[in-house]
Write an enzyme that holds these catalytic residues in place. Sequence first.
Site, PDB file in Angstrom:
ATOM      1  N   LYS A  38       0.962  -1.253  -0.087  1.00 32.85           N
ATOM      2  CA  LYS A  38       0.067  -0.011   0.004  1.00 32.85           C
ATOM      3  C   LYS A  38       0.966   1.170  -0.099  1.00 32.85           C
ATOM      4  O   LYS A  38       0.774   2.353  -0.756  1.00 32.85           O
ATOM      5  CB  LYS A  38      -0.945  -0.057   1.034  1.00 32.85           C
ATOM      6  N   ARG A 108      -4.773  10.489   3.483  1.00 27.50           N
ATOM      7  CA  ARG A 108      -3.554  11.197   3.636  1.00 27.50           C
ATOM      8  C   ARG A 108      -2.766  11.015   2.586  1.00 27.50           C
ATOM      9  O   ARG A 108      -2.319  12.083   2.102  1.00 27.50           O
ATOM     10  CB  ARG A 108      -3.081  11.040   5.247  1.00 27.50           C
ATOM     11  N   ASP A 132      -5.595   8.506   8.122  1.00 27.17           N
ATOM     12  CA  ASP A 132      -5.230   7.748   9.393  1.00 27.17           C
ATOM     13  C   ASP A 132      -5.333   8.783  10.650  1.00 27.17           C
ATOM     14  O   ASP A 132      -4.708   9.755  10.786  1.00 27.17           O
ATOM     15  CB  ASP A 132      -3.833   7.287   9.462  1.00 27.17           C
ATOM     16  N   ASP A 320       4.356   0.903  11.861  1.00 19.56           N
ATOM     17  CA  ASP A 320       3.085   0.043  11.183  1.00 19.56           C
ATOM     18  C   ASP A 320       3.191  -1.261  11.739  1.00 19.56           C
ATOM     19  O   ASP A 320       1.968  -2.002  11.548  1.00 19.56           O
ATOM     20  CB  ASP A 320       3.332   0.203   9.608  1.00 19.56           C
TER      21      ASP A 320
END
Length: 433
Positions: A38, A108, A132, A320
């Site tokens: 992603k 974003r 986010d 992440d």
Amino acid sequence: MDSIGNRPIWLTYDAQVDVFRVTGGAPLEGTVAVPGAKNSVLKLMAATLLAPGTSILTNVPDIEDVTIMAELLRRLGCDVDQSGDRVCITVPATPDHRADYDLVRKMRASICVLGPLLARCGAADVAVPGGDNIGSRGLDMHVDGLRKLGAVVHNEHGYLLAEAKQLSGAHIVLEFPSVGATETLLMAAVTAKGETVLENVAREPEIVDICRMLVDMGAKVDGIGSSTLTVQGVQELHPVEHRVVSDRIVAGTWAVAAVMTQGRVTVSGVAPKYLELPLEKLVSAGAELSVEDQGFTISMSERPTSVDIVTLPYPGFPTDLQPQFIAMNSIANGAALVTENLFEARFRFVQELSRLGADVRTDGHHALIRGKSELSGAPVEATDIRAGAGLVLAGLVAKGETIVYGVSHIDRGYAGFVDVLQKLGADIARVAE
Ligand code: UD1
């Protein structure tokens, strides 16, 4: 009606009303292939704006954020056609240069059109993004860097308005190796006049990926993978075909899930070297690991041992994967200290984790997790993509049923999240609320 492949856009948005129902207890077993990242594909889609004509991206993940970025590119005048894991983007000679709030607020990463639009059109009007829910996430480094390249940038009525007839090379030292700022300045610099030196840049595998694609488009970039990038501006770029680097965060998520559920999972299609620290931490927690060039197998036969982590820019431990590791620590043997250095609000999700019985105390950038031998299922709300993944992982080991709300966040970043877990033997279903 607008669509990507056969999937109407309104249908994908409807996913927001679904929840995940998870019943804990099943060890995960099997093999899973990892799709494209992603955090790379969105920037690569934006980078195609730099060259008129048709560029093709392969290994594209089937996720909501790709749908949103495709829609954004269409609004800018591009044709976007997705079939399977392949996306063809045809960029017009003169794209529009305005990215409106209604799309940008959903993601974003939309800010990544700022650099290429400015480079191609001499102007870019981009709404200041939402996305986010993990902290303030400023844009000062993007703006300061573009000004150094000769752009005039204002913030008016919620929009960044940037203008520059011709960008010129400059020497720019980033205050922090921001992924987004590195990408914006790189995409602006590739067709600027003269040499640009970008120092203290991000070195994530996704940055290497965009550098490689830009070089294949005709850009001149030296120092790829290091903290200094030197760019010699060229007059124009040409379209390209490029395979998106695999998603190390998705791979890491499945690895943590295997360890937490005391299962055995083979993850294929990703280079383990991009996950060095997270995999080492899982071994410290007690897992057995065997690696190959493009994959790894991880297995666990006991309750994990707590591991401390400190998030940092790559090659440090990725923020992440922080929520997933907090979830693991919450059922581990012992206590762990987790330090978050990138996004201050990322600990918000521990309140939800506590609803499952986790013992987590936060203080500023630190979280102290005292492992429990058991969690108990409860309704919880995902507040961002990775928090959502962390909550599902906790649900996979909690006693009884966990209902995860806010799954649209998870859909933004994980392709076929429920299908993959079901295939690995998890008791999970997607149901209408
Ligand atoms: C990207 C990733 C995200 C990941 C993050 C760090 C995408 C779509 N998202 O986000 O998943 O967690 O990298 O690996 O690729 N900052 C400023 N001013 C700026 C830019 C950033 O203060 O101009 C701060 C942010 O508030 C944050 C830190 O720098 O505290 C890191 O941000 P950055 O590396 O830019 O992350 P993103 O590109 O937003």
